[in-house]
Design an enzyme around this catalytic site. Structure first.
Site, mmCIF file in Angstrom:
data_model
loop_
_atom_site.group_PDB
_atom_site.id
_atom_site.type_symbol
_atom_site.label_atom_id
_atom_site.label_comp_id
_atom_site.label_asym_id
_atom_site.label_seq_id
_atom_site.Cartn_x
_atom_site.Cartn_y
_atom_site.Cartn_z
ATOM 1 N N LYS C 80 45.868 34.012 34.807
ATOM 2 C CA LYS C 80 46.799 35.535 35.173
ATOM 3 C C LYS C 80 47.857 35.093 36.106
ATOM 4 O O LYS C 80 47.856 34.165 36.743
ATOM 5 C CB LYS C 80 45.225 36.063 35.972
ATOM 6 C CG LYS C 80 45.716 37.548 36.333
ATOM 7 C CD LYS C 80 44.405 38.007 36.821
ATOM 8 C CE LYS C 80 44.522 39.558 37.482
ATOM 9 N NZ LYS C 80 43.285 40.168 37.969
ATOM 10 N N SER C 155 42.057 44.628 36.383
ATOM 11 C CA SER C 155 43.433 44.394 36.436
ATOM 12 C C SER C 155 43.703 43.186 35.754
ATOM 13 O O SER C 155 45.074 42.742 35.129
ATOM 14 C CB SER C 155 44.037 43.994 37.910
ATOM 15 O OG SER C 155 43.153 42.820 38.485
ATOM 16 N N SER C 179 37.756 43.628 38.233
ATOM 17 C CA SER C 179 39.033 43.295 37.332
ATOM 18 C C SER C 179 38.870 42.361 36.409
ATOM 19 O O SER C 179 39.674 41.877 35.584
ATOM 20 C CB SER C 179 40.111 42.758 38.254
ATOM 21 O OG SER C 179 40.693 44.096 38.671
#
Lengths: 53, 102, 487
Positions: C80, C155, C179
């Site tokens: 990420k 997210s 997330s």
């Protein structure tokens, strides 16, 4: 008019330690600018402080 | 709890160092009121005798030894800065021309 | 010849370490897959072609020299955008960090490289991890691989979309309020949020420091356990990492769950839960019951307050964490400023997106003088009550089973105009972060329209081994195989 005295003191002390409070960078006084710095004391994204004993 | 006004939004924006134009202020007044209204639900609970939880784990102080570890090479420390010279980070002047400023 | 991108990390590692295939062949298979499908999905923000091949060659050289290789040897992974890497950029999908090259690797990055994983690149996210749809990225849109008009969740939406579209075998994301688990549910993969303190956060760009944890998104449960073996452990650079002996998270995989008590919290099976999701979660419960688990009803009475607590605590911590982005030492700086204070304001106002600014405002407000007790302190007290609910529930059961999300993936733009509605999407995942306990989301089928549905298992703090055992047992007996979407 009545006044109330509010006194604040800001105390600066140089501690006798080899490394900085939140990271392992040297506290050596005479070093050239921005050489005793690391991700922690530069506040780089993701860096985390660890307190000096 | 309380209702947020335009001047509250402007005040908080100042604390947060954010610049809010008219439209953004209007929008935030509405959104923050709606979100904080929802949160007023928490007042249903009596928490008089409850201890606040500041962290997910019981934390004890963690210390490191007072030992010097290597610092970053200066080029690397300065590399990501929008402006810098050979030694320093550089920024616009701190005092503006009229002598006021930060 | 088999398509290596379809294989699990475990299979890849066995084949690479055993000499059946080279790490370069595997990496090439994944890189070709990225070239073929990622234009549609948009998971990757950076693809490190040359560097990935160089890493793969280094693994192959080790094997050729007869050296031992690491637990993820040759396994292609993605990270990420908020996990710091010296290679490439670490932008948090924000304009304020556009082009930022971290001068150091996160502890997790170091551990993954030390165990010979091959990093293919970085993947998209909601800016600073604030969002549930990845629509808040300042970089690009990411689509749900099962229906490109829908969001992948967030997210860690890029991570989930990448694993689901088989462009990485494992992706590492972060979970502050769901997330990892929510996008895993939306995209049909496995997503694990470890116990707070299990994985070092050093080098994870902070959103809410008392809630954030890094964790893996994978194709199956065994891969999640494998990934945990590599990334967990005490880190002297993260004072909040737990000092526990190294653990093998695969040790209980395959063990029977006969006699294990699984609790269903009645507060999670409410009207807001869609009927399709409910039916599939009930079916998943039945699978575990058939394997000998005892299903009991438990109560988590303060569940309805979790969203309120979270959206006070997380923005408060975020407003402190994001104060450092002032345009001096790194990242974006607004070019037109007469003096330094104007530079701070213009940089933040231009560099942070709308949702990030909204949360900074909320966080600053709840911490400001006169409101601290009413909001922040109150929220921290209710956080105690939510944590006590779990302590109480875990006296009656070993594992808690819930839906991961109230519904399946929504369409792009559907919820982006109403922040509160978007926040309510995290209703089932937030409590685990507030209490610090681990949670895993697993696929349990698809809706009539072909969208993945996930369910969540929660355990006591630091009991990931039982969590993974239960999840693995489900996976082995459920016959839920979503496969890879047509792209």
């Amino acid at each position: 008019m009545e006044y109330e005295a509010v006194i604040g003191m800001e105390v600066h002390v140089q501690l006798n330690c080899k490394s900085k409070v939140f990271c392992g960078c040297s506290t050596n006084f005479d070093a050239p600018a921005n050489t005793n710095v690391c991700p922690v004391c530069l506040g780089m994204p993701g860096a985390m402080p660890v307190l000096n004993r | 709890m309380s209702t947020i006004s335009r001047s509250d939004v402007a005040y908080v924006a100042g604390l947060a160092q954010l610049d809010m134009d008219e439209a953004a202020t209007e929008r935030l007044v509405a959104e923050m009121n709606s979100i904080l209204d929802y949160m007023a639900k928490l007042n249903e609970l009596d928490t008089e005798s409850v201890e606040p939880m500041m962290h997910a784990m019981a934390l004890t102080n963690v210390f490191r030894e007072d030992e010097v570890t290597p610092s970053l090479p200066r080029e690397l420390a300065l590399r990501g800065a929008p402006t810098h010279d050979d030694e320093y980070f550089t920024v616009p002047k701190i005092l503006d021309a009229e002598g006021g400023g930060a | 010849m088999s398509n290596w991108f379809e294989k699990s990390a475990f299979e890849i590692r066995e084949a690479v370490a055993g000499g059946t295939v080279t790490a370069r062949e595997v990496a090439t298979s994944f890189l070709d897959r990225i070239d073929a499908v990622d234009e549609k999905v948009g998971a990757y923000t950076q693809v490190w072609h040359d560097e990935a091949l160089a890493q793969a060659d280094a693994v192959d050289a080790k094997i050729a020299a007869g050296k031992l290789v690491g637990a993820l040897a040759g396994v292609p992974i993605s990270l990420k955008e908020l996990i710091c890497t010296q290679s490439g950029e670490t932008t948090c999908s924000s304009k304020i960090l556009a082009g930022f090259q971290s001068p150091y690797d996160a502890t997790v990055t170091q551990k993954l490289l030390a165990d010979d994983a091959v990093v293919l690149g970085k993947v998209n996210m909601d800016e600073f991890a604030m969002g549930s749809s990845t629509e808040n990225s300042a970089v690009q849109k990411t689509s749900n691989p099962w229906d490109l008009s829908r969001v992948p969740g967030g997210s860690s939406g890029g991570s989930a979309a990448s694993v689901a579209s088989a462009t990485s075998a494992i992706s590492f994301g972060s979970d502050t309020g769901g997330s990892i688990r929510q996008p895993a549910a939306f995209c049909g993969c496995v997503g694990l949020k470890p116990t707070y303190g299990r994985v070092s956060r050093y080098g994870l760009v902070a959103f809410a420091s008392s809630l954030d944890q890094i964790g893996p998104l994978t194709r199956d449960v065994r891969d999640a356990a494998l990934a945990m073996n590599v990334i967990s452990g005490k880190d002297p650079r993260d004072a909040t990492s737990a000092d526990l002996p190294a653990e093998d998270f695969t040790k209980k995989l395959g063990d029977s769950i006969a006699g294990l008590k699984i609790g269903l919290p009645k507060e999670y099976f409410v009207d807001a839960l869609g009927s399709e999701v409910r039916a599939l979660v009930e079916k998943a419960t039945k699978v575990l019951e058939d394997q000998g688990a005892e299903i009991v009803e438990v109560s988590l009475p303060h569940t309805e307050y979790a969203v309120s607590v979270y959206y006070i605590v997380a923005p408060a911590e975020a407003s402190a964490n994001l104060a450092r982005f002032d345009g001096v030492r790194y990242g974006f700086r607004h070019p037109d400023a007469k003096n330094v204070s104007e530079m701070y304001v213009k940089t933040k106002s231009e560099g942070f997106g709308e949702e990030v600014q909204r949360r900074i405002m909320l966080g600053t407000y709840v911490l400001s003088s006169g409101y601290y007790d009413a909001y922040y302190l109150k929220a921290q007290k209710v956080r105690t009550l939510i944590t006590q609910d779990f302590d109480e529930a875990f006296k009656a059961c070993d594992i808690i089973l819930t839906p991961t999300t109230p519904s399946t993936a929504f369409t792009m733009g559907e919820k982006s105009n109403d922040p509160l509605e978007m926040y309510l999407n995290d209703i089932f995942t937030i409590s685990a972060n507030l209490a610090g306990i681990p949670g895993i989301s697993l696929p349990c089928g698809t809706s009539a329209s072909g969208l993945p549905v996930g369910f969540q298992l929660l355990s006591k703090a630091f009991d990931e081994a039982t969590l993974l055992q239960t999840a693995h047992c489900y996976e082995q007996h459920a016959d839920v195989n979503l496969g890879i979407p047509n792209l």
